[in-house]
Structure formats: structure tokens, C-alpha cells
Design a protein around this motif. Sequence first.
Motif, short mmCIF file in Angstrom:
data_model
loop_
_atom_site.label_atom_id
_atom_site.label_comp_id
_atom_site.label_asym_id
_atom_site.label_seq_id
_atom_site.Cartn_x
_atom_site.Cartn_y
_atom_site.Cartn_z
N PHE A 175 0.83 -1.20 0.00
CA PHE A 175 0.00 0.00 0.00
C PHE A 175 0.86 1.26 0.00
N ILE A 176 1.93 1.24 0.81
CA ILE A 176 2.82 2.41 0.88
C ILE A 176 3.51 2.65 -0.46
N VAL A 177 3.98 1.55 -1.12
CA VAL A 177 4.63 1.68 -2.42
C VAL A 177 3.67 2.26 -3.45
N ILE A 178 2.44 1.72 -3.48
CA ILE A 178 1.44 2.22 -4.42
C ILE A 178 1.14 3.68 -4.15
N LEU A 179 1.01 4.02 -2.88
CA LEU A 179 0.73 5.41 -2.50
C LEU A 179 1.84 6.33 -2.95
N LEU A 180 3.10 5.89 -2.77
CA LEU A 180 4.25 6.70 -3.20
C LEU A 180 4.25 6.89 -4.71
N ILE A 181 3.93 5.81 -5.44
CA ILE A 181 3.88 5.90 -6.90
C ILE A 181 2.82 6.92 -7.33
N VAL A 182 1.64 6.83 -6.70
CA VAL A 182 0.56 7.76 -7.02
C VAL A 182 0.98 9.19 -6.73
N VAL A 183 1.63 9.40 -5.58
CA VAL A 183 2.08 10.74 -5.21
C VAL A 183 3.09 11.27 -6.22
N VAL A 184 4.05 10.43 -6.61
CA VAL A 184 5.06 10.84 -7.59
C VAL A 184 4.40 11.20 -8.91
N ILE A 185 3.46 10.38 -9.36
CA ILE A 185 2.76 10.66 -10.62
C ILE A 185 2.02 11.98 -10.53
N CYS A 186 1.34 12.22 -9.42
CA CYS A 186 0.59 13.47 -9.24
C CYS A 186 1.53 14.68 -9.28
N ILE A 187 2.70 14.53 -8.65
CA ILE A 187 3.68 15.62 -8.65
C ILE A 187 4.18 15.88 -10.06
N LEU A 188 4.49 14.81 -10.79
CA LEU A 188 4.99 14.97 -12.16
C LEU A 188 3.94 15.61 -13.06
N VAL A 189 2.69 15.19 -12.91
CA VAL A 189 1.61 15.79 -13.70
C VAL A 189 1.49 17.28 -13.39
N TYR A 190 1.55 17.61 -12.11
CA TYR A 190 1.46 19.03 -11.71
C TYR A 190 2.62 19.83 -12.28
N VAL A 191 3.82 19.31 -12.14
CA VAL A 191 5.00 20.01 -12.65
C VAL A 191 4.93 20.16 -14.16
N SER A 192 4.42 19.13 -14.86
CA SER A 192 4.37 19.15 -16.32
C SER A 192 3.45 20.23 -16.85
N LYS A 193 2.53 20.71 -16.01
CA LYS A 193 1.61 21.77 -16.42
C LYS A 193 2.14 23.16 -16.05
N GLY A 194 3.40 23.23 -15.66
CA GLY A 194 3.97 24.49 -15.21
C GLY A 194 3.96 25.58 -16.25
N ILE A 195 4.28 25.24 -17.51
CA ILE A 195 4.32 26.25 -18.56
C ILE A 195 2.91 26.80 -18.82
N GLN A 196 1.92 25.92 -18.81
CA GLN A 196 0.55 26.36 -19.01
C GLN A 196 0.10 27.30 -17.89
N ARG A 197 0.45 26.96 -16.65
CA ARG A 197 0.10 27.83 -15.53
C ARG A 197 0.80 29.18 -15.64
N GLU A 198 2.06 29.18 -16.06
CA GLU A 198 2.81 30.42 -16.21
C GLU A 198 2.18 31.29 -17.30
N TYR A 199 1.76 30.65 -18.39
CA TYR A 199 1.09 31.37 -19.48
C TYR A 199 -0.18 32.05 -18.97
N LYS A 200 -1.03 31.31 -18.27
CA LYS A 200 -2.28 31.88 -17.76
C LYS A 200 -2.02 32.99 -16.75
N LYS A 201 -0.98 32.82 -15.94
CA LYS A 201 -0.62 33.84 -14.97
C LYS A 201 -0.17 35.12 -15.67
N MET A 202 0.65 34.99 -16.71
CA MET A 202 1.15 36.15 -17.44
C MET A 202 0.00 36.87 -18.17
N VAL A 203 -0.93 36.09 -18.73
CA VAL A 203 -2.08 36.69 -19.40
C VAL A 203 -2.90 37.51 -18.42
#
Length: 284
Positions: free
Chosen positions: A7-35
Motif C-alpha cells: 500500500f505504501i509503495v502504491i501510495l508513493l507511486i501515485v504521489v510521484v505521478i501526481c507531482i509529475l503531472v502538476y510540474v508538467s503543467k507548469g508552462i501552461q500555468r505560467e502562461y495563464k498567470k502572465m495573461v
Amino acid sequence: MKKSHVFIVILLIVVVICILVYVSKGIQREYKKMVKMAFEKNKVVKSEILTEEDIKNLPKPVQKYLTYTGVLGKEKVHSFRVIADGEIKMNRDSDWAKIEIEQNNIINDELVRLFYLRMNMFGIPVYALHSYTDEGASMVGKFAGLFTVINSKGKEMRISDTVTLLNDMCLFAPATLIDKRITWEQIDNTTVHAAFKTEYCTVTAILYFNEKGELINFTSEDRYYANNNGTYQKTKWTTPFQEYKVINGLNLPSYGEAIWNFPEGDYCYCKFNNIKSIVYNNEK
């Protein structure tokens, strides 16, 4: 392995995936912020209607173009948002890759061009943000939104982006061609010269129209091509337009190309073949 450990391993994998997804949207967030920041900084309180009086001193081909597009009798434009699909070639020998773009431009005391792009490379998304403001011009691109593959800025980019901004005004928002920073000179019945003077530079272009009044080509000698070794070379740049149709109530070209005109031959690197929408004064 104990169930709790699994359960802990699966939870860590899910957390890592969520972090990567969030980070991957950084350029889009920066664009919306600048607009958002750009519109907050450049609010326009008064709306005015574009009339024949506003365009009477423009060259006849430009007047004809503005009349043909249908901007007279509508609001003067001080901002616009474009959403479009297209294709891009990263170099002469590469295949065409599909792109999705969104951009916001502001034509006010401050000139702003914020361009967000999404494309696939080897089946993995690449995100890019091209920004042009009073603070400078830059472009950042990230593979999967995580790994930087493009990071460019400098005076050559600012000059090039000033040409691109003028091109945007001609193509997407012809009502903005009454801007006092543009100086016009008529060459003949279907050709005009434009000089666009900003606080940082002056760029020039030649606009070509057909007998109907349609803008069919835009050329400039003032853009810089970025070589792979990090150097820049001033190169002629052309953007032929065609296939006019009604977009948001105006007659505008729905297809365009961007071409570098090298002495050894032309290199068409971008095509816009599906302009989905253009919204004017979109801060409202």
C-alpha cells in the motif's frame, strides 16, 4: 511483502505521478498567470467604434483591406485571443508535427504577445511559452513539461517578435492597423511599406494585397533565424495568406504559412490551417 508495504509503495507511486503531472503543467500555468497580469496592467475603460474617419489617412490598399474585412462600424481593438491548430517542422528534414496554439496579444501603451504551444515529439507532449512584453522577449520549451529543450532570449528575439506582432495585427486584428506607431508608405495600388516603431526598435515590412482587397502576403527583412549553435542571422521572412472566410464576424484568412527565405532556398516551417476562434477585447 506485507500488504501495508504494498500500500505504501502504491501510495508513493501515485504521489510521484501526481507531482509529475502538476510540474508538467507548469508552462501552461505560467502562461495563464502572465495573461492575467497583462490584462490587469492594461485595462481599457472606454470602448470606441472604428469609423472611416479613423482610416482616412491610411494608404488606399490598407483602407480597402480594412473595409473588406468588415472592421468598420465595430469596436476598436486593443486586445485579441487566437486559438488555432497547425503544423510545424523543427528543421528542413524533419516531418511535420501537429501543434495546438493559443495566444493573447495586447495593443496598448504596452505591447504584449503571449504565445502558448503544445505539440507531440516521439509521442510525448512538448509545451512552449513564447512571451513578448516590456520586460523582454523569451521562449521556453519543455519536453513532457519537465525537461527544458528550448530556452532563448535576447535583443534579436525582441526585434523578431516585434515583426511577428505586426504580422499578428495584420492577420488576426486588422482594426489595430490604425496604431500611431505604424508609419505607412504606399508603393503601388496593391503594395505598401510599413514601419513599426516601438520603444525598443523599429521594424519594417511590405504588405501585398490583391484586387479584391485581401492581404495575401507579408514580408520582412528584420527577423532573425536562430541557428543550432546559438547564433542568429537576419533572414527574409514571408507569411503568405489565403482562404478567406468569416471568423467572428470578419473576413479573415483561415490559412497561412511562415517561411524563411534563405539564399539557398525557402524553408516553410509552420502552417496555420485551422483558426478555431479569434476573440477581440477579450479581457471583458
